[in-house]
Design an enzyme around this catalytic site. Sequence first.
Site, PDB file in Angstrom:
ATOM      1  N   HIS A  13       0.627   7.479  -4.719  1.00 19.97           N
ATOM      2  CA  HIS A  13       0.421   6.002  -5.093  1.00 19.97           C
ATOM      3  C   HIS A  13      -1.043   6.018  -5.391  1.00 19.97           C
ATOM      4  CE1 HIS A  13       1.416   1.372  -4.070  1.00 19.97           C
ATOM      5  NE2 HIS A  13       0.289   1.689  -5.150  1.00 19.97           N
ATOM      6  N   GLU A 196       4.732  -5.756  -0.910  1.00 14.99           N
ATOM      7  CA  GLU A 196       3.299  -5.553  -0.790  1.00 14.99           C
ATOM      8  C   GLU A 196       2.825  -7.073  -0.291  1.00 14.99           C
ATOM      9  OE1 GLU A 196       0.972  -5.081  -4.081  1.00 14.99           O
ATOM     10  OE2 GLU A 196      -0.940  -4.456  -3.166  1.00 14.99           O
ATOM     11  N   ASP A 275      -6.117   2.105  -5.393  1.00 15.63           N
ATOM     12  CA  ASP A 275      -6.961   1.936  -6.194  1.00 15.63           C
ATOM     13  C   ASP A 275      -8.385   2.168  -5.550  1.00 15.63           C
ATOM     14  OD1 ASP A 275      -5.474   0.473  -8.562  1.00 15.63           O
ATOM     15  OD2 ASP A 275      -4.941  -0.701  -6.963  1.00 15.63           O
TER      16      ASP A 275
HETATM   17  N1  ADE Z   1      -1.948  -2.473 -10.009  1.00 14.40           N
HETATM   18  C1  ADE Z   1      -2.876  -1.691  -9.586  1.00 14.40           C
HETATM   19  N2  ADE Z   1      -2.968  -1.719  -8.056  1.00 14.40           N
HETATM   20  C2  ADE Z   1      -1.772  -2.421  -7.668  1.00 14.40           C
HETATM   21  C3  ADE Z   1      -1.502  -2.919  -6.636  1.00 14.40           C
HETATM   22  N3  ADE Z   1      -1.777  -2.350  -5.331  1.00 14.40           N
HETATM   23  N4  ADE Z   1      -0.268  -3.864  -6.607  1.00 14.40           N
HETATM   24  C4  ADE Z   1       0.188  -4.129  -7.516  1.00 14.40           C
HETATM   25  N5  ADE Z   1      -0.064  -4.007  -9.000  1.00 14.40           N
HETATM   26  C5  ADE Z   1      -1.248  -3.016  -8.867  1.00 14.40           C
HETATM   27 ZN    ZN Z   2      -0.239  -0.024  -6.294  1.00 12.25          ZN
END
Ligand code: ADE
Ligand code: ZN
Length: 336
Positions: A13, A196, A275
Amino acid sequence: MSSHHPLPKAELHLHIEGTLEPELAFALAERNGIDLPYATPDELRSAYAFSDLQSFLDLYYRLTAVLRTEQDFADLAEAYLERAAAHGVRHAEIFFDPQAHTARGVDIGTVVRGLSQALDRSEERHGISTQLILSFLRDLPAEDALKTLVEAEPYLHRISAVGLDSAEVGHPPAKFTQVYAAAKAAGLRLVAHAGEEGPPSYISEALDLLGVERIDHGIRCLEDPELVARLVAEQIPLTVCPLSNVRLRCVDRLEEHPLPAMLEAGLLVTVNSDDPSYFGGYVEDNYQGLQRALGLTDDQLRLLARNSFLAAFVDDERRAELLAELDAPSRSSILG
Ligand code: ADE
Ligand code: ZN
């Protein structure tokens, strides 16, 4: 990251656009004659304070403006792979958001060819096998996702799966039933972000309506014991991103992260960085953060690394190779 030798692991991820470090953003902006509304990389870095997913996404999409040429995407991916190798990554399944680029007039071919320049030499240079996951932006219409899948057709040999990301709440998986059916028919594997910020019902929908094999994040499954029982019974992998969850305020503090409860429940949990440029650490920082904040044992970290290999979209031969590396005796004791 400490000097401790990192466990071999897969990263499942990881958004390549989310690996754009401020210094590289400035270098690419200069190369492409683009003005950034920040004076220095450090000033940009100080803007990395988020109140929720959307506040992060606003900056994440704005900064994609510096990515224009094949070389830009190659440089971005190469910088990630170099860092990933130092973090013990042996296999990486890498999300990219074509719509964040095509919307700016950058062709999907430019993106895939550029990323592939770095990915194609990654095994040789870094010992990391790689795959690409084309991710649809769920806050755009389903027709745009279908159009993106059509545009990706010439590059499908380089793409192993599709995913679903961007603003979750209000954009349930059901919206993408048709495009996921088309992706499956094209021979692609299926994953989706769910649970999430969004409710547990989005996780069930992703499984039942989209037919996904893995859930990205999935932390809110814990609110629904029946769903947890199902995820355990079917051993659906969850790609959890602890530092991301804290930075996007899905979890207040790392000390309160539900990952130990998820392991305790018997869920097939993996740890990933999401990220990393924006969230304060790459994948080994996530492993070590869990150990520091929550007291995970070395055996638990090893289980998480093993899970990452079990959940990877690799063939039996590569999986056996990866698992053997984790079990190699040189990993423990003196050399470990
Ligand atoms: N795009 C990049 N990171 C993300 C995340 N954690 N949740 C949703 N979209 C994303
Ligand atoms: Zn993500």
